[in-house]
Design an enzyme around this catalytic site. Structure first.
Site, PDB file in Angstrom:
ATOM      1  N   GLU A  18       1.627  -0.400  -5.082  1.00  0.00           N
ATOM      2  CA  GLU A  18       0.737   0.701  -5.409  1.00  0.00           C
ATOM      3  C   GLU A  18       1.678   1.886  -5.592  1.00  0.00           C
ATOM      4  O   GLU A  18       2.136   2.470  -4.609  1.00  0.00           O
ATOM      5  CB  GLU A  18      -0.256   0.960  -4.276  1.00  0.00           C
ATOM      6  CG  GLU A  18      -1.257   2.049  -4.605  1.00  0.00           C
ATOM      7  CD  GLU A  18      -2.200   2.339  -3.441  1.00  0.00           C
ATOM      8  OE1 GLU A  18      -3.386   2.605  -3.707  1.00  0.00           O
ATOM      9  OE2 GLU A  18      -1.755   2.310  -2.284  1.00  0.00           O
ATOM     10  N   ASP A  62       0.832  -1.193   0.000  1.00  0.00           N
ATOM     11  CA  ASP A  62       0.000   0.000   0.000  1.00  0.00           C
ATOM     12  C   ASP A  62       0.872   1.251   0.000  1.00  0.00           C
ATOM     13  O   ASP A  62       1.878   1.330   0.721  1.00  0.00           O
ATOM     14  CB  ASP A  62      -0.892  -0.028   1.250  1.00  0.00           C
ATOM     15  CG  ASP A  62      -1.817   1.153   1.340  1.00  0.00           C
ATOM     16  OD1 ASP A  62      -2.691   1.282   0.478  1.00  0.00           O
ATOM     17  OD2 ASP A  62      -1.654   1.955   2.285  1.00  0.00           O
TER      18      ASP A  62
END
Length: 707
Positions: free
Chosen positions: A395, A358
């Site tokens: 990401e 993330d």
């Protein structure tokens, strides 16, 4: 508990490790003057059974404090306290009264941190305010649990290590997958309950599940209220880690301290038995301890100035590239080693197949917050010998403005491709002159990845994910409806590129419903025939909706949980998705490992009349022929050629089909406008009556196969 004796202990490994005499405890703290280890008899006890003050002369090696305790064993409960300077201007926040978790604890008891905050809690703001105590002995603070890593029979299981190019990823929330209505499982919302749904995943054909965070977090961290019900909202998604080595205890059906470890291992083993890999969504960009007004749980109380990126001129403040209050100091050498140790642990002890990172651009930031071109951490992860076959997915951006799509450092990194999401959404919405962008995405996004030496499969293609509209809401709402998040509908993106087909929200109008079903088929089929690695959001295959909420991070309820009655209600769409996945698996031409070579006519693009398109003018249409003769299928035969045409106009269009130039004929594989049979089963492609032309209906996608 047996009679307790202590020995000097060893500095490595960090954490709590079983020895022949008991347990070795080891924790890092550079600036502490004293460390206290507390041993508890029960998870509900506020007073420790025994406390040991570590002697820096014999229980410290460098920056590591250690002690071996005889008479304790698997299942023992423990916490630390750390004394030292409280000098916020130097980034030091020690408090001898504060209970602290071991950053390397392998399990925690299922106690909420934030629901046990004392009502009079106020974080310290300067050196004159040292007598605060968020979690002292009058608070029920989660305990760390000693785990025996050898106490599980893997029965020969190992990580699957399937090539990424062959992966079909299914992103889902561990709890929400079975906690909702009509799940049909006996242990809903748990690791054990997830096992009961594996036959569905096997039927659908996905071969990897990407789980939203399962590292220990506290769902009660969110203090917002639902303005409609007045109820307290939650941190449902879990992007706020409390401990990186511990699976979330609340997801275990068995709430015995430490039972979550083997229950999660059992889930991984059961998925592997069905050929399904496990990818974990991990959050190394920040922690739950928050900013200068936050709480001390572990890192802040043990060595705040090392673990976090602090404002250089005002170290009482935290740099905030995560948007969540703090930023993990990822490229500090101690923190780098901590992250690598954590990743290795999940691969070696839990047989995890991959990780999705993330806000991964934070992993590329230096200690001063600048973005590094060759970030040590991402290169180390890419080249680590233990992780060499582990999937690593970034990401490739953060909340501080870093955006590294296509150039994320480290040649093994795959990347979430938000350009694919946006270009495909806009194309199927019918936007003007976006066919060129859609063509580039379908062909593998070479404009983003080729120059960096990456392959098509390094692009993780998705139309929807947990963050944003579900696919049902993408075709049902023109705008977000996040009022129930308690933030005045200000949260969540406004760039949804959605289209409600003429009515905002749910409707019983059959014409609109047919249009929405067709559009979902378009999205799913486009995703699965595009070059790159496809990722589906759980429930999209049967129209799971969130009432137009595109940021349901706080909705731990039926809004986010899967209602499995929709799988029966939309069983034709489930079947369609299953066939689309099968089409991709059977035909390697849709999952190339290299970009197209323009000199070999591996792919040819066409306008409606069969000529080469003028990319400056083409709009609402896209067609291509893809050559399969360079690829062998599982049966040893060469793959077929395919013709794909997409019409996003509001009118049907007649297309001239490319000539095959031999005895082969075009056969119909898919026509998403056909409600009864939008995609044929394997081996049942139908011969076209007319081989020169085909009418592509408005708002639909066709696939023809030459044989």
């Amino acid at each position: 508990m047996n009679e307790i004796r202590t020995f000097d202990g060893k500095p490595l490994p960090l954490g709590a490790s079983l020895t022949h005499r008991g347990v070795n405890f080891s924790v890092f703290s550079r600036n502490a003057s004293c460390i206290v280890l507390n041993i508890y008899a029960s998870q509900d006890d506020r007073e420790p059974l025994k406390s040991f003050t570590l002697d820096p002369e014999i229980n410290r090696t460098g920056d590591i404090w250690h002690i071996e305790v005889e008479g304790v064993s698997k299942g023992a409960l423990y916490l630390y306290q750390a004394d030292g300077p409280f000098e916020v201007h130097n980034g030091l926040r020690f408090d001898k009264n504060q209970l602290l978790m071991d950053p390397c604890a392998k399990a925690l008891t299922a106690v909420s941190v934030f629901s046990n905050l004392p009502k009079n809690y106020k974080p310290p703001v300067d050196e004159s305010d040292v007598k605060h105590c968020a979690f002292s002995r009058d608070s029920n603070f989660p305990k760390c649990v000693v785990i025996d890593d050898n106490d599980f029979d893997w029965e020969g299981d190992r990580p699957i290590n399937r090539p990424l190019s062959e992966s079909v990823i299914y992103e889902t929330h561990l709890k929400g997958f079975t906690a909702g209505k009509n799940s049909g499982v006996t242990k809903p919302g748990t690791y054990a309950g997830f096992v009961e749904k594996i036959p569905y995943l096997k039927y659908l054909g996905v071969n990897a599940v990407e789980l939203l965070p399962v590292f220990e977090f506290d769902e009660n961290e969110n203090s917002n209220l639902n303005p409609r019900t007045g109820g307290k909202l939650k941190n449902y998604w879990g992007y706020s880690t409390v401990n990186f080595f511990s699976p979330k205890a609340g997801y275990a059906f068995d709430k015995t301290p430490g039972a979550c470890v083997n229950e999660f291992k059992s889930l991984v083993k059961a998925l592997h038995k069905e050929g399904i890999e496990v990818i974990l969504d991990v959050v190394f960009n920040h922690t739950a301890e928050g900013n200068e007004h936050g709480v001390a749980l572990n890192f802040r109380g043990l060595e705040n100035s090392v673990y976090y990126s602090l404002v250089p001129s005002h170290k009482e403040y935290y740099m905030n590239f995560s948007g969540c209050g703090n930023t993990f100091n990822c490229n500090q050498p101690v923190v780098r080693e901590f992250i690598l140790k954590c990743l290795r642990y999940w691969v070696l002890e839990y047989h995890i197949d991959g990780f999705r990172f993330d806000l991964a651009s934070i992993l590329t930031r230096a200690e001063d917050g600048s973005v590094l071109g060759n970030a040590p951490l991402t290169l180390l992860i890419s080249e680590d010998p233990v992780l060499r076959n582990t999937k690593i997915i970034a990401e490739p951006w953060d909340a501080g403005g870093a955006y590294q799509l296509g150039c994320f450092p480290g040649n093994r990194w795959a990347e979430w491709n938000d350009r694919f999401r946006d270009d495909i959404r806009r194309f199927w919405r019918g936007d003007e002159h976006v066919s060129t962008g859609a063509a580039t995405r379908i062909a593998g996004s070479s404009d983003l990845f080729a120059s960096q030496g990456k392959k098509p499969y390094h692009s993780i293609n998705y139309v929807t994910c947990h963050d944003g509209f579900t696919m049902n809401d993408l075709v049902s709402y023109n705008g977000k409806h996040n009022e129930e998040n308690g933030e005045g509908n200000r949260d969540g993106t406004d760039s949804n590129w959605s289209w409600n087909m003429g009515f905002e929200g749910a409707t019983a109008n059959p014409l609109i419903e047919r249009a929405r079903n067709r559009q979902i088929r378009n999205f799913i089929l486009t995703l699965l025939i595009s070059q790159g690695t496809p990722m589906l959001l759980a429930g999209d295959e049967f129209r799971r909706g969130q009432q137009g909420n595109n940021n349901a991070y706080c909705q731990d309820n039926d809004m986010s949980w899967i209602d499995w009655s929709n799988a029966d209600l939309n069983n034709q769409l489930v079947w369609f998705t299953k066939q689309a996945i099968e089409l991709r698996k059977v035909h390697p031409v849709f999952r190339r490992e290299n970009f197209f070579d323009g000199s070999k006519n591996e792919i040819q693009w066409f306008d409606r009349d069969g000529t080469n398109p003028d990319w400056n003018k083409i709009s609402h249409f896209l067609a291509f022929k893809i050559c399969g003769s360079s690829f062998k299928k599982d049966d040893g035969t060469f793959d077929e050629d395919f013709y794909v045409a997409a019409n996003t106009d509001r009118r049907d269009v007649m297309v001239n089909l490319p000539s095959l130039g031999d005895e082969r004929k075009w056969h119909l594989v898919a026509d998403t406008s056909d409600e009864k049979r939008p995609l044929v089963e394997r081996g049942k492609a139908e011969l076209l009556r007319a081989q020169e032309r085909y009418i592509v209906p408005a708002g639909s996608l066709i696939i023809l196969m030459a044989k």
